[in-house]
Design an enzyme around this catalytic site. Structure first.
Site, mmCIF file in Angstrom:
data_model
loop_
_atom_site.group_PDB
_atom_site.id
_atom_site.type_symbol
_atom_site.label_atom_id
_atom_site.label_comp_id
_atom_site.label_asym_id
_atom_site.label_seq_id
_atom_site.Cartn_x
_atom_site.Cartn_y
_atom_site.Cartn_z
ATOM 1 N N SER A 606 0.612 -1.057 -0.112
ATOM 2 C CA SER A 606 -0.055 -0.118 0.011
ATOM 3 C C SER A 606 0.835 1.360 0.041
ATOM 4 O O SER A 606 2.001 1.472 0.587
ATOM 5 C CB SER A 606 -0.759 -0.015 1.190
ATOM 6 N N TYR A 619 -2.234 -0.383 10.107
ATOM 7 C CA TYR A 619 -2.386 -1.484 9.053
ATOM 8 C C TYR A 619 -0.680 -0.566 7.945
ATOM 9 O O TYR A 619 -0.274 -1.296 7.347
ATOM 10 C CB TYR A 619 -3.241 -0.167 8.334
#
Length: 738
Positions: A606, A619
């Site tokens: 990501s 995250y």
């Protein structure tokens, strides 16, 4: 054209219902004459005991209106070159002016030399297009004359195992008379073509009461003036052959009895899991191969028998087999009693070298001045005592058909040896079929291979989001694909969706080693090493090994109202986003090393891994760790495996990490209008449009954009790229390389 359902025909009937007629007069009555031919063909092709996949052909001589003259004319409708009777449609049938085809006799007779092996024979194939009716583009097959010169309205030419057992028996002519009396006439081996068509015309003329002929070393052809009668005659002639073979059994074990013990399921699995990746690497030296493993009782009985070495060396007989199974399989002299896999590998290595040398000798001894260049010399069928058969092909479909063909060959040998002695086709004849110029021309007309043909790709996280979208693209590009997700039901559903969308075979875990189609669904928790190992073992058993692994699974831990993430959620984020990809990579590395073939690993990370922001602490840091995992693995796996990452920005479309409540929470966070009455997709689109406005390109981040990047990294486009994180984020300046 009326569509008919043939599900009932595809399932083998019970033993006391052997080859029962599936003809339905109510269905047939709704069909026009060409549709009835297709109906008959589909029924015949639906049972492997009747004919091989892609083998056999059917025909009907019908009256139609000539589009040029407006007058009635006789038309031969016959299954064309290629195609499969089970799935045939009108597009698979050639239509020819029958009188013009019969008139080609004069052209043939003008050649100074003619016969089944002459240039005249091959030249006749080029004449069939001149007889085409109604501009039908379907290419005629070399079997066209077999149907044209038989003066009956309907003809079936099949390759039934029971009949070929008689056709390959040393005393086939006598057995044919014993089984059929005057109903079926024996003909000696002759390569399919114009000369064989004339021979069958003679047979019918000299035996006016005959209903069919056995083609020595080849198969069965029969005829009738009614289509249902022709279909049921085909079944009856096969049943008669099978009944004769069954009655001649004296209770003695087949193939001289057991020479080696059959391994139990667990031991067989252990041996296969250990040898398959290594073996796939060996047979893929020229071009990669996909495997199919056959361990059904009939196969294991044969490969473990006393007669297997002798019969395997003889090779197959039916012409359809040579392009699939080659002149013969590789039989490995291994004692399964020891369970010694290292010894098996040594036997296989020596056997492969000897096989390739023998194949080169075969080519050198049989080649003709105009023969095509020698093809790959690795075996396509390998027989291992106590274990079973391993078949290889350029795709899962091809290897399954190869296995099917050798299964049929085993049945043929079983029958022939029961009543006589099996004899294979002469080696020169076999070579002339394998390297027939007409077959070579057919191979050259085939479409070029797709970008991911011959490749096995494992997608972890395949039930939703990027992983699910990736499946369709991979399969469309030719890959054999294992869809893996936490829950088997989700993986199987994703695999089923691909099958319905693309129209390909599907396999589901637990259906048997040979049950996998081009896409298989498997369940595994990637944070559990043993679960990952079992899943990759299933992939190995399904396809022989792996080439590429893509990990798209991820987890976004939602913070509480104060923006905090519980310790358990922190641990889960790192387990799924970092530890899971590592375990998958580590277990896959064992297979890559065994194969010795270049591969690739792509991990979806990501842009959050380099862009810190409030509310996604766990995250973001886990994805930063995943980015560095990519770099570490690239170093560790070089030069065999390239490792790269794809870093999306927020992909909302189809993502399991964006359920409705999170979408609404995000819309509220950014003060975007929303209504609880609106659909989830509408709300997702609104959030995606908001995110798109924050990028340099102003475009929404879609599943397709991620899939395209992954496919490029897996394929040859970036074959010199490893250790890189590719941002696919629409252009976020804050994520630029630091």
């Amino acid at each position: 054209m009326t569509t008919t359902t043939l599900d009932a025909a595809t399932a083998p009937p019970p033993a006391d219902d052997y080859l029962r007629s599936r003809w339905d007069d109510a269905v047939a009555a709704r069909l026009d004459p060409v549709e009835r031919l297709i109906y008959r063909s589909n029924l015949l092709g639906a049972d492997a005991r009747i004919t091989n996949t892609g083998g056999g052909n059917t025909s009907s001589k019908l009256t139609a209106t000539d589009p040029l003259t407006g007058q009635p004319t006789r038309v031969l409708w016959v299954k064309g070159s290629g195609g499969d009777l089970r799935t045939a449609t009108k597009a698979n049938f050639a239509s020819l002016y029958l009188d013009q085809v019969l008139g080609l006799r004069g052209v043939y007779e003008r050649f100074p030399t003619r016969g089944a092996k002459t240039p005249a024979e091959d030249a006749m194939v080029g004449m069939y297009p001149h007889t085409t009716f109604d501009r039908n583009p379907t290419a005629s097959s070399i079997d066209t004359p077999l149907h044209a010169f038989i003066p009956y309205a309907h003809v079936d030419h099949m390759h039934p195992v029971a009949v070929i057992a008689l056709a390959t028996a040393a005393d086939g002519p006598a057995l044919t008379r014993e089984v059929y009396g005057d109903d079926v006439v024996w003909t000696e081996w002759q390569r399919p073509g114009f000369e064989l068509g004339l021979e069958l015309e003679r047979v019918v003329r000299e035996h006016p009461h005959a209903k069919g002929a056995i083609l020595g070393q080849h198969g069965l052809i029969n005829w009738a003036n009614d289509d249902r009668e022709c279909y049921e005659l085909t079944l009856d002639l096969i049943r008669r052959a099978q009944a004769y073979l069954d009655a001649r059994g004296d209770g003695a074990p087949a193939f001289g009895g057991a020479r080696a013990r059959s391994l139990g399921d667990a031991e067989r699995r252990r041996v296969l899991v250990e040898i398959l990746p290594w073996l796939r690497g060996k047979v893929s030296a020229d071009k990669r191969q996909i495997a199919t493993v056959e361990t059904r009782d009939e196969v294991v009985e044969f490969v473990s028998s006393a007669d297997a070495p002798r019969l395997a060396e003889l090779g197959t007989s039916c012409p359809d087999h040579f392009l699939r199974t080659k002149i013969k399989p590789l039989y490995v002299e291994w004692d399964p009693q020891t369970g010694d896999v290292d010894a098996l590998k040594a036997k296989l290595e020596a056997g492969l070298a000897a096989y390739q040398a023998d194949y080169a000798d075969y080519y050198g001894a049989c080649r003709r001045d105009d023969s095509p260049a020698m093809r790959a010399s690795a075996p396509s069928v390998i027989l291992v005592p106590g274990v079973g058969m391993i078949a290889f092909g350029k795709s899962k479909s091809e290897s399954r058909v190869t296995a099917e063909f050798y299964n049929a060959a085993i049945g043929v040998m079983r029958g022939a040896e029961r009543v006589s002695r099996y004899r294979a086709l002469d080696r020169q004849e076999a070579f002339d079929i394998e390297y027939w110029l007409l077959e070579e021309a057919k191979l050259r007309r085939m479409p070029p291979e797709k970008a991911l043909d011959r490749q096995v790709v494992v997608v972890v996280g395949a039930a939703s989001g990027i992983g699910r979208a990736l499946l369709t693209r991979l399969v469309s590009e030719g890959a054999s694909v294992a869809a893996v997700d936490l829950h088997a039901s989700g993986a199987e559903a994703a695999a089923t969706a691909v099958q319905h969308k693309v129209g390909l075979g599907i396999g589901v875990a637990g259906t048997g080693i040979s049950g996998a189609g081009q896409v298989v669904g498997l369940g595994a928790d990637m944070t559990d090493r043993e679960a990952v190992r079992r899943a990759l073992e299933e992939v190995t058993l399904a396809y022989g090994g792996i080439d590429h692994v893509v990990v798209t699974a991820g987890y976004y831990p939602s913070p509480d109202a104060q923006g905090r993430v519980a310790d358990t959620e922190w641990a889960r984020a790192f387990a799924i986003n970092v530890t899971g990809p590592f375990l998958v990579a580590d277990e896959a590395w064992r297979l890559w090393k065994a194969q010795g073939l270049a591969g690739s690993l792509v991990i979806t990370t990501s842009v959050n891994g380099v862009v810190p922001k409030a509310g996604s602490f766990a995250y973001d840091t886990s994805k930063a760790a995943a980015n560095h995992l990519v770099r570490e693995l690239a170093v560790a796996f070089a030069p065999t495996v390239r490792v790269n990452g794809v870093a999306p920005a927020t992909v909302i479309e189809g993502s399991s990490m964006f359920p409705r409540d999170r979408v609404i929470a995000s819309l509220a966070k950014y003060k975007l209008p929303h209504d609880d009455a609106e659909s989830t997709e509408t709300l997702r689109d609104r959030l995606a449009a908001f995110y798109a406005k924050r990028t340099l390109t102003g475009q929404a981040i879609t599943l397709d954009s991620q899939v395209s990047a992954i496919v490029a990294l897996v394929g040859d486009t970036f074959s010199r790229t490893t250790g890189q994180i590719v941002n696919v984020d629409g252009g976020l300046a804050e994520a630029f390389l630091r």
